[in-house]
Design an enzyme around this catalytic site. Structure first.
Site, PDB file in Angstrom:
ATOM      1  N   ARG A   1       0.828  -1.211   0.000  1.00 33.64           N
ATOM      2  CA  ARG A   1       0.000   0.000   0.000  1.00 33.64           C
ATOM      3  C   ARG A   1       0.856   1.252   0.000  1.00 33.64           C
ATOM      4  NH1 ARG A   1      -3.826   1.393   5.078  1.00 33.64           N
ATOM      5  NH2 ARG A   1      -1.825   1.889   6.014  1.00 33.64           N
TER       6      ARG A   1
ATOM      7  N   CYS B   1       0.030   5.495   0.676  1.00 33.30           N
ATOM      8  CA  CYS B   1      -0.990   6.433   1.130  1.00 33.30           C
ATOM      9  C   CYS B   1      -0.398   7.823   1.043  1.00 33.30           C
ATOM     10  CB  CYS B   1      -1.409   6.122   2.572  1.00 33.30           C
ATOM     11  SG  CYS B   1      -2.706   7.223   3.181  1.00 33.30           S
TER      12      CYS B   1
END
Length: 127
Positions: A105, A107
């Site tokens: 991930r 972000c």
């Protein structure tokens, strides 16, 4: 050859793009904002917005015959990184609900998102 993914269980594209593309071994979703596919409305708070975005992603993946277990990478766009902990809690529940491993991930905080959304997420899934 890429195949377009289209489902009425996720919001229709609001621009010149598709909900997702299926390449056979990989599926790419376009960034999803928290629009309810039935009403076109968006919840106000970050908790409900995050849940709606993840629901939209789940619907697109389902249209391609996949589930959150197939997600290998996510990119999360937040207008306010102060929302990170709230988003992280819901994100964790989303993957734990499906007993899936957590994907890679990124972000990042952005200046603005379409329709003044607080969050947008795009994913890559694998077969």
């Amino acid at each position: 050859m890429a195949t377009m993914i289209n489902t009425d269980k996720a919001p229709a594209a609001i621009g010149p793009y598709v909900q997702g593309m299926d390449l056979g071994n990989l599926v790419f979703t376009s960034g999803q904002i928290p629009l309810d596919p039935k009403t076109g409305e968006m919840p106000e708070d970050i908790t409900e917005q995050t849940k709606q975005v993840l629901s939209n992603i789940k619907a697109i993946l389902a249209a391609a015959g996949l589930s959150p277990k197939s997600i290998i990478k996510t990119t999360v766009f937040l207008v306010d990184l102060n929302d990170f902990n709230t988003v992280n809690t819901i994100y964790e529940q989303f993957f734990n609900d499906d007993d899936a491993p957590f994907p890679a991930r990124s972000c990042i905080q952005v200046a603005a998102l379409p329709r003044n959304a607080k969050i947008e997420i795009e994913v890559i899934a694998a077969r």
